[in-house]
Design a protein around this motif. Structure first.
Motif, PDB file in Angstrom:
ATOM      1  N   LEU A 268      92.151  93.364 -22.116  1.00 19.83           N
ATOM      2  CA  LEU A 268      92.280  92.945 -23.519  1.00 19.83           C
ATOM      3  C   LEU A 268      91.462  91.690 -23.803  1.00 19.83           C
ATOM      4  O   LEU A 268      90.874  91.539 -24.881  1.00 19.83           O
ATOM      5  CB  LEU A 268      93.752  92.685 -23.848  1.00 19.83           C
ATOM      6  N   GLN A 269      91.411  90.807 -22.841  1.00 22.49           N
ATOM      7  CA  GLN A 269      90.747  89.517 -23.022  1.00 22.49           C
ATOM      8  C   GLN A 269      89.262  89.681 -23.341  1.00 22.49           C
ATOM      9  O   GLN A 269      88.648  88.807 -23.965  1.00 22.49           O
ATOM     10  CB  GLN A 269      90.920  88.682 -21.751  1.00 22.49           C
ATOM     11  N   GLY A 275      92.626  88.021 -29.987  1.00 28.14           N
ATOM     12  CA  GLY A 275      92.589  86.570 -30.016  1.00 28.14           C
ATOM     13  C   GLY A 275      93.364  85.983 -28.857  1.00 28.14           C
ATOM     14  O   GLY A 275      93.167  86.357 -27.700  1.00 28.14           O
ATOM     15  N   GLN A 276      94.272  85.097 -29.171  1.00 28.68           N
ATOM     16  CA  GLN A 276      95.044  84.421 -28.128  1.00 28.68           C
ATOM     17  C   GLN A 276      95.984  85.394 -27.418  1.00 28.68           C
ATOM     18  O   GLN A 276      96.694  86.168 -28.058  1.00 28.68           O
ATOM     19  CB  GLN A 276      95.856  83.279 -28.727  1.00 28.68           C
ATOM     20  N   PHE A 287      99.833  89.476 -27.572  1.00 24.07           N
ATOM     21  CA  PHE A 287      98.473  89.034 -27.897  1.00 24.07           C
ATOM     22  C   PHE A 287      98.194  89.147 -29.386  1.00 24.07           C
ATOM     23  O   PHE A 287      98.795  89.963 -30.092  1.00 24.07           O
ATOM     24  CB  PHE A 287      97.442  89.829 -27.089  1.00 24.07           C
ATOM     25  N   GLU A 288      97.275  88.300 -29.821  1.00 25.28           N
ATOM     26  CA  GLU A 288      96.866  88.266 -31.224  1.00 25.28           C
ATOM     27  C   GLU A 288      95.793  89.325 -31.462  1.00 25.28           C
ATOM     28  O   GLU A 288      94.871  89.483 -30.666  1.00 25.28           O
ATOM     29  CB  GLU A 288      96.314  86.875 -31.548  1.00 25.28           C
ATOM     30  N   THR A 315     100.466  89.428 -36.943  1.00 31.09           N
ATOM     31  CA  THR A 315      99.252  89.109 -36.174  1.00 31.09           C
ATOM     32  C   THR A 315      99.340  89.474 -34.691  1.00 31.09           C
ATOM     33  O   THR A 315      98.343  89.367 -33.975  1.00 31.09           O
ATOM     34  CB  THR A 315      98.941  87.604 -36.264  1.00 31.09           C
ATOM     35  N   GLN A 316     100.506  89.922 -34.211  1.00 32.67           N
ATOM     36  CA  GLN A 316     100.691  90.085 -32.765  1.00 32.67           C
ATOM     37  C   GLN A 316     101.160  91.485 -32.369  1.00 32.67           C
ATOM     38  O   GLN A 316     101.882  92.159 -33.119  1.00 32.67           O
ATOM     39  CB  GLN A 316     101.732  89.081 -32.252  1.00 32.67           C
ATOM     40  N   VAL A 317     100.754  91.867 -31.181  1.00 36.47           N
ATOM     41  CA  VAL A 317     101.188  93.119 -30.547  1.00 36.47           C
ATOM     42  C   VAL A 317     101.823  92.779 -29.210  1.00 36.47           C
ATOM     43  O   VAL A 317     101.405  91.830 -28.535  1.00 36.47           O
ATOM     44  CB  VAL A 317      99.996  94.082 -30.342  1.00 36.47           C
TER      45      VAL A 317
END
Length: 340
Positions: A268-269, A275-276, A287-288, A315-317
């Protein structure tokens, strides 16, 4: 292999064939009479593992948490916990409904609070303020992305509690994940907390149940509260047998879930729409999602690959690894993410 790969929660697991066999062959009795041998064995086994005097088998972690709060407090008291705590966010206002207690919320670090924050949150002796009686920690922290407490910080919090005559409760829904990640012994936690809630139906893969741990007096009171809450069970030893099997065979394997979690997080990164990512310590990735995807759109894109994930905010999953996720599934997931 199932056609769906489900990362929505570690509660989605199904009993393994060996666990089902243990359930089918369980010895049972009437637990309200204290006569179910499998439940008695599970309660004794879990208590001994943590060096505590007694245990109480309940249908859910919400019930064990709420029973503990009810036993430790009186109406009008106040409970200290992190603002992201499960007992506050996801237990239907149970602290107020069941115990008539108020809550002092602390803005911690990914669901973890410090001894200094606890000390600063204790109410003075003032007739205008509720009496602070209980501190509750959550390890690992669900909304903190599976973050783990350090034992040193828990010791410090324990000292503050002892100095101020406060009880200390642990929502240990994923405590075994924390124990594996930090290489700590269960007995350490038994020495630190007045009560511990252990969930069997998340990472350990049992279909139902949690165990509440404490001393004999606490559990005697808790048993009465369980009955008030409608949690008195009869031949529930079939469920307890799954818990016994889980404790015997499903604890060490949690390390594999943690490895799988890190592998997916690394993938994912590298994506431009991610995002974060909260630091990955155990089996949860939060994660964002940004740019060309929204969380909702990402969920829908993964569904096309027969992969279920959960949007937990605008904004997050969140993705949660568990017993039913095998190495091939992890690779298929990585392939699907790389293809987006």
């Amino acid at each position: 292999m199932p056609s769906i790969i489900d990362y929505r929660s570690d509660t989605v697991t199904r009993p393994t064939p060996a666990m089902l066999e243990a359930m089918f062959t369980a010895k049972v009795g009437d637990d309200v009479f204290g006569e179910d041998p499998s439940i008695n064995e599970l309660e004794q086994k879990t208590a001994a593992l943590f060096g505590m005097e007694a245990g109480l088998f309940c249908p859910s972690g919400t019930m064990t948490n709420q029973i503990a709060i009810k036993v430790h407090t009186q109406p009008g008291d106040e409970v200290i916990c992190d603002a992201l705590s499960h007992i506050y966010l996801y237990e239907v206002g149970g602290i107020a409904f069941n115990s008539g207690a108020s809550v002092r919320l602390i803005q911690g670090n990914r669901g973890r609070i410090t001894a200094q924050q606890v000390a600063e949150s204790i109410n003075p002796s003032d007739v205008h303020k509720p009496v602070t009686t209980l501190v509750s920690l959550e390890n690992t922290s669900n909304r903190g992305g599976g973050a783990c407490y350090s034992v040193e910080e828990i010791y410090a919090i324990k000292r503050v509690c002892e100095q101020n005559q406060l009880k200390l409760h642990l929502d240990g829904a994923r405590l075994f994940n924390a124990l594996i990640a930090t290489n700590e012994a269960p007995i350490t936690y038994g020495l630190l907390f007045n009560s511990i809630s252990i969930c069997l139906s998340k990472g350990l893969g049992a279909p139902v149940g949690s165990v509440l741990l404490g001393n004999q007096t606490f559990i005697q009171k808790a048993r009465r509260i369980r009955k008030v809450f409608g949690g008195g069970m009869r031949q529930a030893g079939y469920l307890a047998a799954a818990g016994i099997y889980a404790l015997d065979y499903h604890v060490k394997r949690l390390a594999q879930d943690h490895e799988h979690t890190k592998a997916i997080a690394e993938c994912l990164q590298k994506k431009d729409f991610v995002g974060q990512i909260m630091p990955v310590e155990t089996n949860i990735i939060i994660f964002e999602v940004k740019g060309r995807f929204t969380p909702k759109a990402f969920v829908e894109a993964m569904e096309k690959h027969h992969i279920k994930v959960m949007a937990i905010s605008p904004t997050q999953v969140r993705m949660v690894l568990h017993l039913d996720i095998h190495p091939l599934m992890v690779q298929l997931t990585i392939d699907a993410i790389e293809a987006l």
